[in-house]
Scaffold this active site. Structure first.
Site, PDB file in Angstrom:
ATOM      1  N   HIS A   1       0.817  -1.255  -0.009  1.00  0.00           N
ATOM      2  CA  HIS A   1      -0.083   0.001  -0.070  1.00  0.00           C
ATOM      3  C   HIS A   1       0.893   1.146  -0.041  1.00  0.00           C
ATOM      4  O   HIS A   1       0.365   2.330  -0.109  1.00  0.00           O
ATOM      5  CB  HIS A   1      -0.983  -0.031   1.209  1.00  0.00           C
ATOM      6  N   ASP A   9      -2.138 -10.775  -2.691  1.00  0.00           N
ATOM      7  CA  ASP A   9      -2.705 -10.170  -1.296  1.00  0.00           C
ATOM      8  C   ASP A   9      -4.285  -9.938  -1.523  1.00  0.00           C
ATOM      9  O   ASP A   9      -4.795  -9.569  -2.528  1.00  0.00           O
ATOM     10  CB  ASP A   9      -2.200  -9.123  -0.897  1.00  0.00           C
ATOM     11  N   HIS A  25      -5.798  -7.377  -0.549  1.00  0.00           N
ATOM     12  CA  HIS A  25      -6.283  -6.082  -0.703  1.00  0.00           C
ATOM     13  C   HIS A  25      -5.299  -5.354  -2.016  1.00  0.00           C
ATOM     14  O   HIS A  25      -4.357  -6.165  -2.230  1.00  0.00           O
ATOM     15  CB  HIS A  25      -5.838  -5.261   0.553  1.00  0.00           C
ATOM     16  N   ASP A  30      -3.754 -13.271   3.290  1.00  0.00           N
ATOM     17  CA  ASP A  30      -5.025 -12.911   3.991  1.00  0.00           C
ATOM     18  C   ASP A  30      -6.169 -13.320   3.114  1.00  0.00           C
ATOM     19  O   ASP A  30      -7.436 -12.874   3.437  1.00  0.00           O
ATOM     20  CB  ASP A  30      -5.221 -11.281   4.257  1.00  0.00           C
TER      21      ASP A  30
HETATM   22  C1  OKP Z   1      -3.110  -4.563   4.666  1.00  0.00           C
HETATM   23  B1  OKP Z   1      -2.520  -5.636   3.659  1.00  0.00           B
HETATM   24  C2  OKP Z   1      -8.554   0.203   9.465  1.00  0.00           C
HETATM   25  C3  OKP Z   1      -8.378  -1.377   9.607  1.00  0.00           C
HETATM   26  C4  OKP Z   1      -8.125  -1.800   8.212  1.00  0.00           C
HETATM   27  C5  OKP Z   1      -6.740  -1.763   6.177  1.00  0.00           C
HETATM   28  C6  OKP Z   1      -6.126  -3.031   5.958  1.00  0.00           C
HETATM   29  C7  OKP Z   1      -4.821  -3.022   5.555  1.00  0.00           C
HETATM   30  C8  OKP Z   1      -4.314  -4.387   5.022  1.00  0.00           C
HETATM   31  N1  OKP Z   1      -7.845   0.655  10.387  1.00  0.00           N
HETATM   32  N2  OKP Z   1      -6.809  -1.518   7.567  1.00  0.00           N
HETATM   33  O1  OKP Z   1      -2.997  -5.454   2.347  1.00  0.00           O
HETATM   34  O2  OKP Z   1      -2.976  -6.917   4.096  1.00  0.00           O
HETATM   35 ZN    ZN Z   2      -3.866  -7.482   2.631  1.00  0.00          ZN
END
Ligand code: OKP
Ligand code: ZN
Length: 345
Positions: A162, A198, A200, A287
């Protein structure tokens, strides 16, 4: 498979993040990398510390202004109040449309907002050292591939996909996959592919390479209309300028089954093969696991072996870079299944 691991990751240990309006313990915790390290070691994979310094490549991926901030952020926070040692800084204002991001504010929290995409990337005392060790692992992985290794696994945390050229976000500070790809380009590779599996969307990776044709970025992820990071990762984002056609997003609905996910993996692998990459970087988020506490795809442990085996068929020198995966107890075996599936595939 050669494993790269640095205990410096443990120094990145913020206590809380925000979740549904509450402060909760961080999902992205040091035990994650410990479980992955233990599982890979337990299955006989050799482990070494990153041997190369990423300083030069880091500056080709990230802006100087951002790196300077990140390196000294914790000491800036402490300089405001020594009691801040036990507090976490969070941004509270972001320079959205109409606000200026060219003037660096004198206020620390305002600077933190300038260099953040969200409030979900808490800092702690060892964040810079941990993130830098991840980038060192990424560069070291590129070096091992250059020397003839077929595959390397970077047990990196915090994750990276990210993080953009000048911002942190989603637990990420330095984009390790981008650093690995950039380092490979400096070592005789002319075409590199990044495959991000991933849950996300890797908005940082996409944005870093969006106008470039030398690094193909392909991502399978939860549809951003409902899933984090919400504002990037749609199917119509194909790259721009010289990079047009070198970004492929395969968003899938929340709740997607393993069968449907593997169909998307076929499409991702077909596009990747067509790029004829000299090396592959895998942003390995785990994930997508059915038991993940913050995600909704339905992959099971055996599916991670299948993933590793399929990636092996691409026939490229491959660097795996750990991204997300928050079912900490199962994270180690799921990661090791990818490594073993790759080696046996
Ligand atoms: C990171 B990676 C809000 C909770 C959600 C976003 C998820 C980040 C995922 N504070 N936070 O791509 O696994
Ligand atoms: Zn993720």
């Amino acid at each position: 498979m050669q494993i790269l691991f640095s205990p410096l990751h443990q120094g990145h240990a913020p206590a809380h993040e925000f979740f549904r309006g509450e402060r909760v313990p961080c999902f992205e915790s040091p035990v994650r990398a410990e479980f992955v390290h233990e599982a890979l070691r337990g299955r006989g994979h050799p482990v070494q510390a990153p041997g190369e310094d990423s300083a030069v490549v880091l500056r080709r991926v990230h802006d100087e202004r951002y790196l300077t901030f990140l390196e000294s952020a914790w000491s800036q926070w402490l300089a405001l109040d020594s009691a801040n040692a036990d507090r976490q800084p969070f941004p509270s204002v972001w320079p959205v449309r109409t606000l200026r991001s060219d003037v660096e504010p004198a206020n620390f929290i305002a600077r933190l907002g300038l260099y953040s995409m969200d409030n979900g990337s808490p800092l702690s005392a060892g964040t810079w050292a941990a993130a830098k060790a991840g980038a060192d692992a990424a560069v070291s992985a590129a070096g091992l591939l250059e020397q003839g290794a077929r595959s390397v696994f970077c047990v990196t945390r915090p994750p990276g996909h990210h993080a953009g050229a000048d911002f942190m976000g989603g637990y990420c500070f330095i984009n390790n996959a981008a650093v690995a790809a950039q380092s490979l380009l400096g070592r005789g590779c002319t075409r590199v592919a990044i495959l991000d599996v991933d849950y996300h969307h890797g908005n940082g990776t996409q944005s870093i390479f969006y106008e470039r044709a030398d690094v193909l970025v392909v991502s399978i992820h939860g549809d951003p209309r409902t899933e984090y990071p919400f504002y990037l990762g749609h199917a119509d984002e194909a790259g721009a300028g010289a990079g047009r056609g070198f970004n492929l997003n395969l968003p899938l609905p929340a709740g997607t089954s393993a069968d449907t996910w593997f169909d998307a993996l076929e499409a991702a692998c077909a596009r990747t093969a067509r790029h004829r990459p000299d090396a592959l970087v895998v942003s390995l988020g785990l994930d997508t696991f059915a038991g993940d506490p913050i995600s909704t795809f339905k992959l099971q442990a055996a599916d991670f072996s299948r993933l590793g085996g399929r990636l092996k068929q691409l026939g490229c020198p491959t660097a795996f870079v750990l991204e997300g995966g928050y079912a900490a107890v199962e994270l180690g075996s799921n990661a090791a299944n990818v490594a073993d599936g790759f080696e046996q595939g």
